[in-house]
Design an enzyme around this catalytic site. Sequence first.
Site, PDB file in Angstrom:
ATOM      1  N   LYS A  62     -12.278  -2.019   6.984  1.00 36.87           N
ATOM      2  CA  LYS A  62     -11.554  -2.937   7.872  1.00 36.87           C
ATOM      3  C   LYS A  62     -12.017  -2.768   9.324  1.00 36.87           C
ATOM      4  O   LYS A  62     -12.469  -3.719   9.927  1.00 36.87           O
ATOM      5  CB  LYS A  62     -10.051  -2.736   7.748  1.00 36.87           C
ATOM      6  CG  LYS A  62      -9.487  -3.431   6.512  1.00 36.87           C
ATOM      7  CD  LYS A  62      -8.879  -2.527   5.516  1.00 36.87           C
ATOM      8  CE  LYS A  62      -8.539  -3.280   4.239  1.00 36.87           C
ATOM      9  NZ  LYS A  62      -7.852  -2.420   3.284  1.00 36.87           N
ATOM     10  N   ASP A  71      -1.664   6.470   6.379  1.00 34.43           N
ATOM     11  CA  ASP A  71      -2.729   5.586   5.901  1.00 34.43           C
ATOM     12  C   ASP A  71      -2.994   4.601   7.038  1.00 34.43           C
ATOM     13  O   ASP A  71      -2.193   3.722   7.310  1.00 34.43           O
ATOM     14  CB  ASP A  71      -2.242   4.861   4.640  1.00 34.43           C
ATOM     15  CG  ASP A  71      -3.250   3.824   4.136  1.00 34.43           C
ATOM     16  OD1 ASP A  71      -4.307   3.640   4.771  1.00 34.43           O
ATOM     17  OD2 ASP A  71      -2.960   3.197   3.095  1.00 34.43           O
ATOM     18  N   TRP A  82       0.837  -1.211   0.000  1.00 36.76           N
ATOM     19  CA  TRP A  82       0.000   0.000   0.000  1.00 36.76           C
ATOM     20  C   TRP A  82       0.862   1.248   0.000  1.00 36.76           C
ATOM     21  O   TRP A  82       0.524   2.240  -0.637  1.00 36.76           O
ATOM     22  CB  TRP A  82      -0.978  -0.021   1.173  1.00 36.76           C
ATOM     23  CG  TRP A  82      -1.983  -1.127   1.046  1.00 36.76           C
ATOM     24  CD1 TRP A  82      -2.124  -2.205   1.865  1.00 36.76           C
ATOM     25  CD2 TRP A  82      -2.995  -1.290   0.023  1.00 36.76           C
ATOM     26  NE1 TRP A  82      -3.145  -3.014   1.427  1.00 36.76           N
ATOM     27  CE2 TRP A  82      -3.689  -2.474   0.301  1.00 36.76           C
ATOM     28  CE3 TRP A  82      -3.349  -0.536  -1.097  1.00 36.76           C
ATOM     29  CZ2 TRP A  82      -4.737  -2.937  -0.499  1.00 36.76           C
ATOM     30  CZ3 TRP A  82      -4.394  -0.995  -1.902  1.00 36.76           C
ATOM     31  CH2 TRP A  82      -5.065  -2.178  -1.604  1.00 36.76           C
TER      32      TRP A  82
END
Length: 360
Positions: free
Chosen positions: A196, A172, A102
């Site tokens: 999530k 993030d 990511w």
Amino acid sequence: MKRVHNFNAGPAALPFDVLKRAQEEFINFKDSGMALMELSHRSKEYDQVHEKAIADLKELYHIPNDYEVLFLQGGASLQFAMIPMNFLSSEKVGNYSLTGSWSEKALAEAEKLGKTAIISSSKESKYNYIPNINELIPTDDAAYVHITSNNTIYGTQWAEYPDLGDIPLIADMSSDILSKEIDISKFSMIYAGAQKNLGPSGVTVVIVKKDLLKDIPSSIPTLLNYQTHVKNNSLYNTPPTFSIYILSLVLDWVRAQGGVSAIEKINHEKASLIYNCLDESNGFYTPHAQVGSRSNMNVTFTLPSEELTKDFLAQAKELGFVGLAGHRSIGGCRASIYNAVPIESCEALVAFMNDFKTKY
Ligand SMILES: *Cc1c(COP(=O)(O)O)cnc(C)c1O
């Protein structure tokens, strides 16, 4: 009713109580005679949901007053582009710490838009650790430093965050937001796709310090400019009303658990159960992440062979354990144990893992 042990990496488990409450309120929301999804986003009923979600997140996560909370769309992935669009002027350099796929994707978007630098990386060792925060030294003219606080795919997590003085720290936190207490004031911006730890997909939470917003160029397209969303309280256009509603129910659930510190404690217990099982398996299960960098959200491990991995996953599935295959990019196994995964699921998984080990 059939419910599995859900270890999906995202979208992931939601608290059972949240699903039940959503079901109860589904068709006739607060006696409006409509489902929440059928209400105008300008209606009084929806407005209350929207305001409550923002207020509850601020309260539960101890977000100081000089921060804005925004509900955006486009996932965490759109933030990869919006961050450099809004904050990376031509004289400045976007600084990135690479700790997994990511972070690489976040960097790749910034590279399309301006100057970038990689200031730390654990790529050479398959991202199995988090670089020391003291080695995170920003370049001259750094616009910001970007980190991925929890690496969903590799199963590593930052245990502490750097102090960068005047340089904005942007994180993030898609896969560990609200999983533990943090000092928000260390960050200029935090963002997370909801699917999530916060709710369903479709909404992205952005927590941003007002300071960071003052030099955004007006040339940025309206919907990609953070100022648009700040000025319109995330209601410039139609927001994902249903996702925000479920998010607000998840926040109610977090409060009912005793808040973020109580969640943090149980998350630690859940993760310890599984890591202990790995550590005590005499090398049958090998954890991917180095001690000190282990994630309390995504536990990644391998078995002695591909064949055993296949057997393990097949037998797990039969017993009602879902989502244990590792990400396609690294293989092996991964148990994602976000806030909503009950400790009973982790206990059941450990019992199965011990049985499986004994059998083979
Ligand atoms: C899942 C995930 C993303 C991608 O989120 P989308 O909402 O699908 O764009 C980004 N970063 C991290 C750390 C993630 O876990």
